[in-house]
Design a protein around this motif. Sequence first.
Motif, short mmCIF file in Angstrom:
data_model
loop_
_atom_site.label_atom_id
_atom_site.label_comp_id
_atom_site.label_asym_id
_atom_site.label_seq_id
_atom_site.Cartn_x
_atom_site.Cartn_y
_atom_site.Cartn_z
N THR A 91 0.90 -1.39 0.00
CA THR A 91 -0.10 0.16 0.01
C THR A 91 0.82 1.28 -0.23
O THR A 91 0.34 2.25 0.01
N THR A 92 2.14 1.06 -0.12
CA THR A 92 2.89 2.22 -0.07
C THR A 92 4.04 2.05 -1.57
O THR A 92 4.10 1.07 -2.20
N GLN A 93 4.52 3.03 -2.04
CA GLN A 93 5.56 3.13 -3.33
C GLN A 93 6.94 2.79 -2.69
O GLN A 93 7.47 3.00 -1.76
N ASN A 94 7.27 1.75 -3.73
CA ASN A 94 8.54 1.02 -3.48
C ASN A 94 9.38 1.69 -4.67
O ASN A 94 8.98 1.89 -5.72
N TRP A 95 10.58 1.30 -4.81
CA TRP A 95 11.54 1.65 -5.90
C TRP A 95 12.88 0.75 -5.70
O TRP A 95 13.18 0.21 -4.83
N ILE A 96 13.44 0.68 -6.95
CA ILE A 96 14.71 0.05 -7.20
C ILE A 96 15.74 0.89 -7.55
O ILE A 96 15.70 1.73 -8.38
N GLY A 97 16.88 0.76 -6.72
CA GLY A 97 17.87 1.64 -6.94
C GLY A 97 19.17 1.03 -5.99
O GLY A 97 19.11 0.12 -5.31
N PRO A 98 20.36 1.85 -5.92
CA PRO A 98 21.38 1.58 -5.12
C PRO A 98 20.96 1.71 -3.68
O PRO A 98 20.14 2.35 -3.50
N PRO A 99 21.77 0.76 -2.88
CA PRO A 99 21.46 0.77 -1.40
C PRO A 99 21.55 2.39 -1.01
O PRO A 99 22.44 3.25 -1.44
N GLY A 100 20.51 2.56 -0.20
CA GLY A 100 20.16 3.95 0.61
C GLY A 100 19.77 5.10 -0.38
O GLY A 100 19.51 6.13 -0.13
N ALA A 101 19.40 4.76 -1.77
CA ALA A 101 18.76 5.90 -2.66
C ALA A 101 17.65 5.87 -2.55
O ALA A 101 16.90 5.25 -2.15
N GLY A 102 17.21 7.08 -2.51
CA GLY A 102 15.88 7.77 -2.28
C GLY A 102 15.09 7.53 -3.30
O GLY A 102 15.41 7.24 -4.58
N LEU A 103 13.68 8.02 -3.69
CA LEU A 103 12.73 7.81 -4.86
C LEU A 103 13.34 8.73 -5.81
O LEU A 103 13.19 8.28 -7.07
N ALA A 104 13.98 10.16 -5.57
CA ALA A 104 14.50 11.02 -6.71
C ALA A 104 15.58 10.08 -7.20
O ALA A 104 15.84 10.40 -8.57
N ASP A 105 16.32 9.24 -6.70
CA ASP A 105 17.53 8.68 -7.34
C ASP A 105 17.24 7.23 -7.95
O ASP A 105 18.33 6.53 -8.30
N ALA A 106 16.00 6.82 -7.92
CA ALA A 106 15.65 5.39 -8.16
C ALA A 106 16.01 5.11 -9.77
O ALA A 106 15.82 5.96 -10.56
N VAL A 107 16.55 4.01 -9.81
CA VAL A 107 16.68 3.32 -11.33
C VAL A 107 15.40 2.92 -11.90
O VAL A 107 15.17 3.14 -13.08
N PHE A 108 14.40 2.69 -11.13
CA PHE A 108 13.00 2.11 -11.72
C PHE A 108 12.01 2.47 -10.45
O PHE A 108 12.18 1.90 -9.17
N ILE A 109 10.89 2.85 -10.87
CA ILE A 109 9.88 3.00 -9.95
C ILE A 109 8.52 2.12 -10.52
O ILE A 109 8.09 2.37 -11.47
N PRO A 110 8.29 1.40 -9.70
CA PRO A 110 7.31 0.30 -9.84
C PRO A 110 5.82 1.13 -9.94
O PRO A 110 5.66 2.18 -9.83
N THR A 111 5.01 0.02 -10.10
CA THR A 111 3.20 0.58 -10.39
C THR A 111 2.96 1.36 -8.84
O THR A 111 3.46 0.88 -7.93
N PRO A 112 2.44 2.48 -9.30
CA PRO A 112 1.69 2.96 -8.03
C PRO A 112 1.11 2.03 -6.99
O PRO A 112 0.35 1.28 -7.42
N PRO A 113 1.00 2.14 -5.81
CA PRO A 113 0.15 1.19 -4.94
C PRO A 113 -1.36 1.06 -5.31
O PRO A 113 -1.74 0.08 -5.08
N GLU A 114 -1.93 2.04 -5.57
CA GLU A 114 -3.34 2.09 -5.98
C GLU A 114 -3.62 1.28 -7.04
O GLU A 114 -4.89 0.81 -7.38
N ARG A 115 -2.68 0.97 -8.08
CA ARG A 115 -2.73 0.24 -9.04
C ARG A 115 -2.27 -1.42 -9.03
O ARG A 115 -2.60 -1.76 -10.02
N VAL A 116 -1.91 -1.54 -7.95
CA VAL A 116 -1.39 -2.65 -8.01
C VAL A 116 -2.15 -4.21 -8.03
O VAL A 116 -2.13 -4.93 -8.91
N ALA A 117 -3.31 -3.92 -7.44
CA ALA A 117 -4.24 -5.12 -7.58
C ALA A 117 -4.79 -5.28 -9.03
O ALA A 117 -5.06 -6.19 -9.75
N ASP A 118 -5.28 -4.03 -9.52
CA ASP A 118 -5.63 -3.98 -11.18
C ASP A 118 -4.63 -4.60 -12.01
O ASP A 118 -4.91 -5.43 -13.07
#
Length: 345
Positions: free
Chosen positions: A118-145
């Motif tokens: 139910t929260t946003q996750n992201w893929i990136g180097p250790p310690g990276a924040g959302l702004a530095d993410a390599v990839f940002i997956p589906t927003p949480p409200e769209r996961v089930a769909d």
Amino acid sequence: MRALSAADLALGRLDGAIETLPHPELFTAMYVRREAVLSSQIEGTQASMDDLVAAEARLKGERPLGDVNEVINYTAALKLGVDRLADLPVSGRLMREIHGVLMSGVRGGHATPGAFRTTQNWIGPPGAGLADAVFIPTPPERVADDIGALETFLHRPSHLPLLVRIGLAHAQFETIHPFVDGNGRLGRLLITFLLCEGKVLSKPVLYVSLILKKRRQEYYERLQAVRDDGQWEAWLVFFLECVEAAALDAAALAKKILRLREDHRDLLVQELGARAGKAIRLLERLFRDPYLEVNEAAHVLGVGFANANAIIGQMQTLGVLREATGQSRNRLFVYEPYLTLFRDI
């Protein structure tokens, strides 16, 4: 098409090799353990095959510490998934059930095991924040769909070959990243479940983690190239190459196991005389779990402690068993030649 043909041929060879084994479930029991170790190592655990089987032998219901817990969970999740396929297709519900087992009581276990995020996750180097993410997956409200759409894709009639559909589905699952943690391990499990559901394999014996561990950087890059540039064909060729290599690896391992079993059965018959029958019964037990205590051997054979101890001693002298504790009491014996086959990866 060349990659697909090669993968199909390799899967056929694997299924044939498994059918030649007298007890395929004995092979799958240890092969699942190897997959659990490798898939967990991709995610950063340090537990080895020896750690896992030794912990299983000594636990008797307790939980070990550290990374071994994650590997034990993986084996339990895989078994649950295969069992549930009898009455539940690969679906969001099955994914949540498997995830609940996979993430129970381990790193990431705080992150709602068995529930879509139910929260946003992201893929990136250790310690990276959302702004530095390599990839940002589906927003949480769209996961089930999005998982629902993936389900529909998997089960609607299609002209696409099954391996191509599985390759597409794996990339899409990892792109949705529906859980806070454990997506990589669950995504690799789904490959096996889909092969079993599609009846390509009679037993759950195709696991790609060994190959993906060897080609880990390329694996991540191919997935990201799909997301960035739509490079589906390159991803599918890579995926099919991994399936082919994994199938050939498993088929070769099955042949080695069969040869080892035949060699050791012959050795016990030649050297142990009247005790050979009981020793062979222990040998068959060791193909499922390669660690053994004398009390358990006595129970398996229906004999007294002294008799079981004598048989184990003879098997140790022949090099079939190795004493693993270095103690004079509460000794634990390991089927070293068999375990070595799974270490040599």
